[in-house]
Design a protein around this motif. Structure first.
Motif, mmCIF file in Angstrom:
data_model
loop_
_atom_site.group_PDB
_atom_site.id
_atom_site.type_symbol
_atom_site.label_atom_id
_atom_site.label_comp_id
_atom_site.label_asym_id
_atom_site.label_seq_id
_atom_site.Cartn_x
_atom_site.Cartn_y
_atom_site.Cartn_z
ATOM 1 N N GLY A 1 12.188 -17.581 -34.657
ATOM 2 C CA GLY A 1 13.488 -18.027 -34.168
ATOM 3 C C GLY A 1 14.669 -17.628 -35.010
ATOM 4 O O GLY A 1 15.771 -18.170 -34.828
ATOM 5 N N ASP A 2 14.504 -16.677 -35.927
ATOM 6 C CA ASP A 2 15.627 -16.193 -36.741
ATOM 7 C C ASP A 2 16.313 -15.027 -36.029
ATOM 8 O O ASP A 2 15.662 -14.201 -35.382
ATOM 9 N N LEU A 3 17.633 -14.952 -36.188
ATOM 10 C CA LEU A 3 18.428 -13.906 -35.557
ATOM 11 C C LEU A 3 18.870 -12.873 -36.587
ATOM 12 O O LEU A 3 19.484 -13.220 -37.600
ATOM 13 N N TYR A 4 18.536 -11.599 -36.319
ATOM 14 C CA TYR A 4 18.941 -10.496 -37.185
ATOM 15 C C TYR A 4 19.919 -9.599 -36.429
ATOM 16 O O TYR A 4 19.735 -9.337 -35.233
ATOM 17 N N SER B 1 20.583 -26.081 -38.069
ATOM 18 C CA SER B 1 19.153 -25.914 -38.320
ATOM 19 C C SER B 1 18.416 -25.877 -36.990
ATOM 20 O O SER B 1 17.781 -26.841 -36.576
ATOM 21 N N CYS B 2 18.524 -24.750 -36.297
ATOM 22 C CA CYS B 2 17.876 -24.615 -34.997
ATOM 23 C C CYS B 2 17.426 -23.175 -34.811
ATOM 24 O O CYS B 2 17.947 -22.255 -35.445
ATOM 25 N N ASP B 3 16.441 -23.003 -33.939
ATOM 26 C CA ASP B 3 15.897 -21.681 -33.675
ATOM 27 C C ASP B 3 16.665 -21.001 -32.550
ATOM 28 O O ASP B 3 17.171 -21.655 -31.640
ATOM 29 N N ALA C 1 24.170 -16.008 -28.062
ATOM 30 C CA ALA C 1 22.810 -16.450 -28.347
ATOM 31 C C ALA C 1 22.611 -17.874 -27.845
ATOM 32 O O ALA C 1 23.536 -18.681 -27.851
ATOM 33 N N VAL C 2 21.388 -18.168 -27.404
ATOM 34 C CA VAL C 2 20.998 -19.511 -27.004
ATOM 35 C C VAL C 2 20.065 -20.052 -28.070
ATOM 36 O O VAL C 2 19.103 -19.389 -28.463
ATOM 37 N N THR C 3 20.345 -21.244 -28.556
ATOM 38 C CA THR C 3 19.516 -21.860 -29.580
ATOM 39 C C THR C 3 18.846 -23.109 -29.024
ATOM 40 O O THR C 3 19.078 -23.512 -27.880
ATOM 41 N N SER C 4 18.022 -23.721 -29.845
ATOM 42 C CA SER C 4 17.351 -24.950 -29.442
ATOM 43 C C SER C 4 18.317 -26.115 -29.386
ATOM 44 O O SER C 4 17.956 -27.206 -28.979
ATOM 45 N N ASP C 5 19.575 -25.870 -29.773
ATOM 46 C CA ASP C 5 20.569 -26.946 -29.770
ATOM 47 C C ASP C 5 21.853 -26.486 -29.092
ATOM 48 O O ASP C 5 22.950 -26.680 -29.590
ATOM 49 N N TYR C 6 21.707 -25.830 -27.935
ATOM 50 C CA TYR C 6 22.833 -25.446 -27.083
ATOM 51 C C TYR C 6 23.738 -24.379 -27.678
ATOM 52 O O TYR C 6 24.866 -24.226 -27.250
#
Length: 365
Positions: free
Chosen positions: A224-227, A295-297, A310-315
């Motif tokens: 879940g890290d973005l590069y 702190s989200c993926d 980007a879409v994360t686990s926290d909107y």
């Protein structure tokens, strides 16, 4: 689930030009933003059928929605030169499984063939077609023009930028080739690559998806890290940009490029010496881990010409309801305020589209 769009709308690719919306996303005859053909906040796409599974592809002046219903896949176009009398349905797309929209051409993928339609010619037949039983490969600039991919690649995803390509293999390795003048290949230099070459900085890390913009690239790791890497002139990498800080009135600017001889140690010595100058990134020539502060993926990423979403686990998504550029990731409050969960994101060159649903519906999908 519904698709929402925001950004460039001069051709009605988000909202019909005769309609008007307020800055809050509701229709309003007094809105000045639509007069300048820009949607600053997400607008629900009216001609999209939320009851069907769909995918979205966007170019500069058009949007293509692929509606999937059993075997009856169809593409619906909106934007420049599209006749909306029949909802923009392209009858020749009946039964297609995938669609990729460019500014001039629309490529359709069927069960056993691929077709490329010229949207400016409007002819009765596709400009190009081929049977898809041919082994996978890529096109080179010199003979032989068609070259098969190496068996070990086992490509699962391919993203195309303005002048470069990024491929994700089945083993999670990222390969790039094409023009590298803006560091978009991620090989720590600005030279072109004629053949697919693995991005060494990512070796040892398993990647799950890749994306390309005009001259920048991005990928998400299995964790879940973005590069990100490539051109950062407009802050599209989420790294400090000279143009962005200058427009905001910042002083004491020092521009640099990661591919130049500006080492981290040297910057550390400057800071210790009390230097007040900031270091800005114009070109990031190798992948950099982007810190989203939360702190989200990251689950989805898409790139436009000069922006990234980007879409994360926290909107988490790019865009904050203003026309101001930013070199820092910002959350789109629009969806959170309405209790919506974003499940997918697609960037056009100058706009962004997000698929969102109520929390309960998203959890079931």
């Amino acid at each position: 689930m519904n698709w929402f769009g925001f950004g460039f709308n001069a051709f009605g690719q988000i909202l019909d030009r005769e309609q008007k919306v307020s800055p809050g996303g509701d229709k309003d005859d007094a809105d000045d933003d639509v007069k300048s053909y820009t949607c600053l906040t997400p607008i629900k796409l009216e001609r999209v059928d939320s009851s069907q599974q769909s995918r979205l592809s966007a170019s500069w002046s058009r949007t293509a929605q692929l509606r999937l219903h059993d075997e009856d896949g169809r593409v619906y176009l909106s934007g420049c030169g599209v006749d909306v009398a029949d909802g923009g349905c392209m009858t020749e797309s009946l039964g297609c499984k995938d669609a990729l929209l460019g500014e001039r051409y629309l490529t359709l993928g069927f069960q056993n063939k691929a077709e490329c339609w010229d949207l400016q010619r409007h002819g009765p037949a596709p400009a190009w077609s081929m049977e898809t039983s041919v082994p996978g490969g890529y096109i080179a600039t010199k003979p032989p023009f068609y070259r098969p991919l190496a068996p070990q690649l086992k490509a699962v995803s391919l993203a195309l930028g303005a002048e470069h390509a990024v491929l994700l293999s089945g083993s999670g390795i990222v390969y790039t080739w094409g023009i590298g003048s803006h560091g978009q290949l991620g090989h720590s230099g600005l030279t072109p690559e004629k053949e697919p070459r693995p991005v060494e900085a990512l070796c040892g890390l398993c990647m799950s998806s890749v994306a390309t913009g005009g001259w920048h690239s991005a990928c998400i790791s299995a964790g879940g890290d973005l590069y990100v890497w490539g051109w950062n002139e407009s802050g599209q990498l989420g790294l400090p940009s000279q143009a962005m800080r200058t427009s905001q009135g910042h002083e004491s600017i020092k521009e640099t490029s990661s591919c130049q001889e500006a080492s981290t140690a040297a910057r550390g010595e400057e800071q210790k010496a009390g230097e007040s100058e900031e270091v800005f990134i114009s070109i990031q020539a190798f992948p950099a881990l982007l810190d989203l502060t939360e702190s989200c993926d990251v689950s989805k990423v898409s790139c436009g010409s000069r922006h990234t979403a980007a879409v994360t686990s926290d909107y988490g998504q790019l865009g904050d309801g203003t026309s101001r550029s930013s070199d820092e990731p910002r959350c789109v409050a629009f969806f959170r305020q309405r209790g919506l969960t974003v499940v997918d994101v697609v960037c056009g060159p100058w706009n962004t589209f997000a698929m969102a649903a109520a929390k309960e519906e998203a959890a079931q999908s």
